[in-house]
Design a protein around this motif. Sequence first.
Motif, mmCIF file in Angstrom:
data_model
loop_
_atom_site.group_PDB
_atom_site.id
_atom_site.type_symbol
_atom_site.label_atom_id
_atom_site.label_comp_id
_atom_site.label_asym_id
_atom_site.label_seq_id
_atom_site.Cartn_x
_atom_site.Cartn_y
_atom_site.Cartn_z
ATOM 1 N N LYS A 366 24.547 10.738 -12.643
ATOM 2 C CA LYS A 366 25.834 10.762 -13.340
ATOM 3 C C LYS A 366 25.809 11.793 -14.457
ATOM 4 C CE LYS A 366 29.857 9.678 -15.003
ATOM 5 N NZ LYS A 366 31.069 10.266 -14.388
ATOM 6 N N LEU A 367 24.704 11.853 -15.191
ATOM 7 C CA LEU A 367 24.578 12.821 -16.284
ATOM 8 C C LEU A 367 24.560 14.242 -15.729
ATOM 9 C CD1 LEU A 367 24.382 12.852 -19.316
ATOM 10 C CD2 LEU A 367 21.893 12.649 -19.144
ATOM 11 N N VAL A 368 23.848 14.448 -14.629
ATOM 12 C CA VAL A 368 23.820 15.767 -13.991
ATOM 13 C C VAL A 368 25.222 16.151 -13.529
ATOM 14 C CG1 VAL A 368 22.975 17.100 -12.027
ATOM 15 C CG2 VAL A 368 21.416 15.599 -13.274
ATOM 16 N N ALA A 369 25.941 15.219 -12.902
ATOM 17 C CA ALA A 369 27.297 15.497 -12.424
ATOM 18 C C ALA A 369 28.205 15.899 -13.580
ATOM 19 C CB ALA A 369 27.867 14.271 -11.712
ATOM 20 N N ASN A 370 28.059 15.231 -14.724
ATOM 21 C CA ASN A 370 28.873 15.577 -15.898
ATOM 22 C C ASN A 370 28.621 17.007 -16.346
ATOM 23 O OD1 ASN A 370 30.016 13.046 -15.959
ATOM 24 N ND2 ASN A 370 28.663 12.248 -17.566
ATOM 25 N N TRP A 371 27.350 17.401 -16.388
ATOM 26 C CA TRP A 371 27.030 18.768 -16.815
ATOM 27 C C TRP A 371 27.522 19.806 -15.809
ATOM 28 C CZ3 TRP A 371 25.465 20.658 -21.371
ATOM 29 C CH2 TRP A 371 24.997 19.752 -22.322
ATOM 30 N N VAL A 372 27.394 19.493 -14.531
ATOM 31 C CA VAL A 372 27.808 20.447 -13.492
ATOM 32 C C VAL A 372 29.325 20.602 -13.464
ATOM 33 C CG1 VAL A 372 27.891 20.868 -11.002
ATOM 34 C CG2 VAL A 372 25.766 20.087 -12.068
ATOM 35 N N THR A 373 30.037 19.476 -13.510
ATOM 36 C CA THR A 373 31.499 19.539 -13.377
ATOM 37 C C THR A 373 32.201 19.921 -14.671
ATOM 38 O OG1 THR A 373 31.710 17.155 -13.817
ATOM 39 C CG2 THR A 373 31.509 17.845 -11.515
ATOM 40 N N ASN A 374 31.534 19.770 -15.799
ATOM 41 C CA ASN A 374 32.165 20.111 -17.079
ATOM 42 C C ASN A 374 31.646 21.433 -17.639
ATOM 43 O OD1 ASN A 374 33.824 17.763 -17.174
ATOM 44 N ND2 ASN A 374 32.066 16.561 -17.825
ATOM 45 N N GLU A 375 30.480 21.399 -18.255
ATOM 46 C CA GLU A 375 29.980 22.585 -18.963
ATOM 47 C C GLU A 375 29.751 23.779 -18.036
ATOM 48 O OE1 GLU A 375 29.816 22.906 -22.163
ATOM 49 O OE2 GLU A 375 30.341 20.828 -22.604
ATOM 50 N N VAL A 376 29.024 23.561 -16.947
ATOM 51 C CA VAL A 376 28.712 24.683 -16.049
ATOM 52 C C VAL A 376 29.988 25.228 -15.415
ATOM 53 C CG1 VAL A 376 27.436 25.426 -14.012
ATOM 54 C CG2 VAL A 376 26.400 23.786 -15.588
ATOM 55 N N SER A 377 30.829 24.329 -14.908
ATOM 56 C CA SER A 377 32.072 24.761 -14.258
ATOM 57 C C SER A 377 32.978 25.498 -15.222
ATOM 58 C CB SER A 377 32.803 23.547 -13.668
ATOM 59 O OG SER A 377 32.057 22.958 -12.633
#
Length: 501
Positions: A366-377
């Motif tokens: 879940k934490l990885v998904a947050n970083w991928v879909t928010n900050e990285v994207s």
Amino acid sequence: MTDTTATTSKLIQGRTGAWEIVMGLEIHAQVASNAKLFSGAAVGFGAAPNAQVSLVDAGFPGMLPTLNKHCVEQAVKTGLGLNAKINLFSQFDRKNYFYPDLPTGYQISQLYHPIVGEGVVEVEGEDGEFFNVGIERLHLEQDAGKLIHDLSPTHSYVDLNRAGTALMEIVSRPDIRSPEEAVAYVKKIRTILIYLGACDGDMEKGNLRADVNVSVCREGQYAKFKATGDFSHLGTRCEIKNVNSFRFISQAINHEARRQIEILEDGGKIVQETRLYDPTKNETRSMRSKEEAQDYRYFPDPDLLPLELEQAWIDEIKANLPELPDAKRKRLMSQYGLSQYDAIVLISDQAKADYFEEAAKGRDAKLVANWVTNEVSARLAASNTEFSDNPLPAAHVAELVELIETNVISSKIAKEVFDHVWNGEGSPSEVVEKHGLKQVTDTGAIETAIDEIITANPDKAAAVAEKPQALGWFVGQVMKATGGKANPAAVNDILKAKLGL
């Protein structure tokens, strides 16, 4: 102008009552292939005009078409991806019309016996709900060339590079009921095609474009159509040709529906025709009256034998299909415990989903998904970079999440670390070491900072007993005093103990 305030996304309120929008889409997808459908000429964007043209494409007398097997395989893969019937027997027809960008005077297409029959696609709407769109058919056909009108005030030029390029035309049933659903449907088809490797989905280059058939009917008539299959319950449709962006699809539908409602409410009739959408003026305008099949004088192409496929070959293609978006969404939810929303966001881009899975190995998904879909994207969007060209290794996201999980850094400090990593200063661990960003977990140091703040603010300390929410002020001060590096959990625990909470 008609009042078009929508009471629901599928209902438009006119002057004389409510109207429903009904749509079917024809998506034209350029087949991912190195050669054209019936010739060996190269396919590629950006070549010099008429540099990728064979004698077959140019319509020279006596030149015979030869079917590209790879294009047939791509059509079969797509049909399987659309949960559609693959027809073992199909046939190519000549669609006759004369235009400067069609040297032969006819287009080779499939009218009577398409390679793919009926199917169904499950589409995720903006509200998170799912709806089904029926697929009527998918057929193969060759693209026309391109006319260029702006190089001379007195002449038009013809570029035949695109002539003969393989297209798949995916025809839906009239199951689409709003501009939002139309956009969601095209996005889903595009995603499926990209996952399959059957089309690159590049709408800017015209490799994916849609013809949108729009009609309106009185409220309740669509339900009667669905119950009976009788098209007389629906209005006359107009086709908007070659719309090549999601935003334009939505805008074109909105304008065309308003236009038709206004005509009908003024007592007029809708003429079935082909229209073009002008994004500059945000309007559709008439292109030509809508032709029927007989207008094109279709007949089986005498130069091409009927296409007969073996079930064993289709089964082999099916066995080698990649994981498709719907299956990936369900797997991400079950394997990683993600919400449906997070899974949908990730699978919308195959590269994004793959990136997430690489970063999530052994980490808090879940934490990885947050970083991928928010900050990285967000960083990629800001630099207009596709996820497939992401310069940040997935290992860096995994390492950043590990630092948070092991309390080396706080979530707040993690954003500062991410900034440095994104700017090329090294891995998260290297950045933390270089800038001294390790989280303060030494309770003695935290306690010293808390004592100093309480001593300096005795009135606020006394007030906490009556207003426990005031504890947040002390937390903020401690974080400020430690440069944001104090462990938030430790800060809260020590403060509560010292302030008697």
